[in-house]
Structure formats: C-alpha cells, structure tokens
Design an enzyme around this catalytic site. Structure first.
Site, mmCIF file in Angstrom:
data_model
loop_
_atom_site.group_PDB
_atom_site.id
_atom_site.type_symbol
_atom_site.label_atom_id
_atom_site.label_comp_id
_atom_site.label_asym_id
_atom_site.label_seq_id
_atom_site.Cartn_x
_atom_site.Cartn_y
_atom_site.Cartn_z
ATOM 1 N N LYS A 211 34.894 81.782 30.270
ATOM 2 C CA LYS A 211 34.852 80.836 31.403
ATOM 3 C C LYS A 211 36.265 80.522 31.899
ATOM 4 C CE LYS A 211 33.998 77.439 34.062
ATOM 5 N NZ LYS A 211 33.000 77.092 35.018
ATOM 6 N N CYS A 265 37.877 72.587 38.753
ATOM 7 C CA CYS A 265 37.655 73.779 37.926
ATOM 8 C C CYS A 265 38.881 74.685 37.960
ATOM 9 C CB CYS A 265 36.441 74.536 38.447
ATOM 10 S SG CYS A 265 35.004 73.475 38.617
#
Ligand code: SAJ
Length: 414
Positions: A211, A265
């Site tokens: 991720k 993010c």
C-alpha cells in the site's frame, strides 16, 4: 462465509462507511462504530456526512433494511474491520494511536474465533503490533490457529480513489495480508462477498508495504511532473505542451503538475516508508520535499503578478485537494489561498469552491477573503488563479478570461 454474522466496522469515515455499506448491501449485518456523534446520527438517518458519489443511496437502502446501524460503542461481532486514521505528526512520525485505541476497545468484546482486519494505511509491522496489543489484554486468547480461543488478524489496505469509491471498492483488486495464512483465507471469504477484483493473499508486512509503495510510486511521478513545471517556468517552456509531446513516446507517461499534492494518502503515506527506513528511503523523501515545495512556488508566482497592482483582486478557483470533491484536508490549494491572503498587504481574494457552502475557519477569519460564485469572482478579478480542475471550471467561457492575468496551475485554460 455466513453472511448473517455481525461485522463491526470501527471508523465510519471515507473508507469505513463505504465498506460498511457495501458489506451490508451484499448480505452482511453490519454495525458501524464512530466516536463522532454526528457521524453516528447521520448514518442512522441514512445520510452520509461527506460528499462521495453514489454512497448515500446505498447507505439509505441498507439502513432502511436494518442491515447497517451505527453506534458509539464497539459491540460483540464475528469480524472487526478497523478503518481509523493513521496520520503523521508534524515531525513525519506515524501516529498509530487511533489503531491502538481501536484495539483496546475491541479486546474486551472477544471470545475466541474472531477475525480482526486492519484496513488503515499502516507502517510495516502495525498489524502485528495491533495483534500483540489485543493478546496482551486478553491472555486467555491466542494468536495461534485452529484452537477455539484463537484470534485471526489480517491487513487489507483500502485502495479506492475518493470520488470513485463506490466503483473502485467493488472493481479493484485487493491485497490481503494475514498475520497467519488462515487469517488471510478467512478475510478472503469476507471480501469475496462484494469484491469483483482479484483477491491477492500475502503476509501482513508485505501487504502494509505494498500500500505504501503504491502511493509513493504516485508521489514520485507527480514530483517529476511538478519539478518539470518549475524548470519549464524558468526556461519559458509550456509544461503542458512539453508533457503532451513527451507522452507520445510509447514508454513515457508523465503525470500532471499542479499546485502541490494534497489529501491524506499520497501526501502522507511516503513518510511511513521514510520513518521505517530513514537512511535508505532517499527518493521517497525527496519526492515528498519536491511536492511540498510546490505551493510556495505558486505563491511566489502570484505575488510577483499581484505586485503590479495597488489593490489587486485575485480570483482563486478551487480550494479542495483535487477535482470534484469537498475534501479540504491537506489541500495545497487551500494553503496557497491562506498564505496569499496573509501576504497581500492590500487587495482581496475571491475564493470559488463549488463543493462547499462556507469557507473553512482558517479562511473565514481573514478579512480579505470572500467565498463567491465563479462568474462574480472572474468578473471582479485582476488575476485569475486556477488551483483545482473542478468540472464547472472546465466549461467556462474562455472569453471571460480576456484581459485577466492568468496563473493556471492545472493547465485548464491553455
Ligand atoms: N495529483 C497531481 N497530479 C496528478 C495526479 C494527482 O498533482 O497527475 C494530485 C491531486 O491533485 C491530489 C493528489 O495528487 O492533490 C492526490 O490525488 P490522487 O487522485 O492521485 O490520489 P488520492 O490521494 O485521492 O488517492 C490515492 C490513490 N492512490 C493511488 O492512486 C496509488 C487511491 O487509490 C488510494 O486508495 C488513496 O490514495 C489512499 O487512500 O491511499
């Protein structure tokens, strides 16, 4: 999987709520938990407390059917999904306190046999630490496999794009990292109830790092585009034409420059890698620094143009962190507007943000900032500063910009 088992989703934000809703729409009975009372009330009324296309209709439907409800306390459940924030501190260290607090609230509700999935973006090792924390609180339970008092832990990072969450939550492939292989297998059964993409099984650390690698890949490539835009500006080259031409090469695909990288993010996750391997993560750190420096570059560009006016009026188009959303968190555009308003000795900043009805507090308290509609802003402005490529800006009549000084960070009006 027994779809009538209760799934508890801890954290009803941008990821937790869509996940809770899609699970409920596919047969699970879901209880969502949030510390924010307003979120709990809104969800129980079938509403969504933020803008995300197509989410509200699903939430309204599953709440009306009694498949999803929200509450403040963690209930007993067969499966827990933790989707709480993992921000970085101002010194770029990972703040894992929300994950550990979630672990503390889940621990007393366990009997053995439960599956606990962490979806939050995590530094390598956090899923294991969450497991250790729960097992330290519940010495009667074990992290081993197959016993009646076993707990199962996995990491399954969300990878959906804000603005397209309800599409991508179903269609994206998912990485499922088990602390033990059978935890990953059990998590696979849950995600298979709604995910049409491939379900890719691995261990928890690899899943956590995958991720982070995805978002860093993107950050690095945007940093390249932003660096090209700064170089092009100095050399008198149109960066948009430059990128368009270079991208005709079959193996080149340069991303788009902009006012900087925002959101919670891509602007954050690379720091998790830097924190995990500070001496080795050289490119990752540099990309963050390049992208973080872009707002100051834009600010200088605008101030240089504003210096030609005694009382400049500047229309700033967009303060969201990217197109067509209302999310102002970590927004470079909002930071540029705030710093511009503070730096302008005289003059006015007209903010246009079609996705919000009020200015955020940090702008509302400034005397020289107003929220107005796009036509009024451009009509009154000397300088038009394009910060976000929102859909309504794309269709603006170019004739409105004649006689305006333009600073177009998104290449919208080329
Ligand atoms: N941006 C550019 N130029 C580009 C692309 C983006 O300047 O060419 C800027 C945007 O304006 C924005 C920022 O980057 O400020 C991030 O926007 P984004 O749309 O690229 O990504 P996010 O942050 O909304 O979502 C990302 C996604 N990750 C990847 O594409 C690898 C999403 O799939 C993740 O689920 C999400 O992060 C997350 O939650 O981690």
């Amino acid at each position: 999987m027994e779809t009538d088992q209760i799934v508890c989703v801890v954290g009803l934000g941008y990821i937790g709520l869509p996940t809770a809703a899609i699970l409920a729409a596919n047969g699970s009975t879901v209880i969502g938990v949030d510390v924010n009372e307003r979120h709990v009330d809104e969800v129980n009324a079938g509403r969504v407390p933020f803008v995300e296309p197509d989410l509200e209709s699903v939430v309204a439907g599953v709440v009306a059917q009694g498949r999803l409800r929200a509450q403040a306390q963690v209930p007993e459940a067969a499966i827990f999904i933790v989707a709480v924030p993992t921000p970085v501190t101002t010194t770029h260290e990972v703040d894992d306190s929300f994950v550990l607090a979630a672990a503390d609230s889940i621990a007393p509700k366990l009997h053995g046999g439960e599956l606990i999935i962490l979806e939050s973006t995590s530094p390598p090792g956090l899923t294991e630490r969450m497991a250790e924390r729960i097992l330290a609180l519940r010495t009667d339970l074990t992290g081993g496999s197959g016993e009646s008092n076993s707990l199962y832990f996995a990491h399954c990072p969300e990878r959906v794009l804000p603005g397209r969450i309800m599409v991508e939550i179903v269609s994206n492939d998912r990485i499922i990292g088990g602390v033990t292989p059978d935890a990953a297998e059990r998590a696979r059964e849950l995600y298979a109830t709604f995910c049409r993409g491939e379900l890719l099984l691995t261990d928890a650390r690899t899943s956590e790092m995958a991720k982070l690698a995805e978002n860093s890949y993107r950050d690095l490539n945007i940093a390249f585009a932003n660096e090209l835009s700064v170089i092009s500006d100095r050399l008198g080259i149109d960066v948009w034409e430059l990128i368009e031409l270079a991208n005709h090469h079959p193996r080149v695909d340069i991303l788009k420059p902009g006012p900087g990288v925002g959101g919670h993010c891509i602007a954050v996750d690379p720091w998790f890698i830097v924190a995990a391997a500070p001496d080795d993560a050289r490119l990752v750190r540099l990309a963050r620094e390049v992208n973080d420096a872009k707002p100051a570059f834009v600010l200088e560009q605008v101030l240089a143009k504003a210096a030609r006016y005694r009382t400049p009026v500047i229309a700033a188009l967009g303060i969201a962190f990217k197109a067509d959303i209302d999310d102002l968190r970590e927004s470079p555009s909002k930071a540029i507007v705030e710093n511009l308003a503070i730096a302008l000795a005289h003059g006015t900043l007209l903010v246009v943000e079609p996705n919000v009805s009020d200015l955020p507090d940090e702008l509302a308290k400034l005397d020289n900032v107003e929220l107005v509609d796009v036509h009024a802003a451009i009509g009154r402005a000397d300088i038009v500063l394009v910060l976000v490529d929102h859909q309504p800006f794309k269709t603006l009549d170019r004739a409105l910009l004649k006689e305006k000084v333009l600073v177009d960070t998104k290449g919208l009006f080329r």
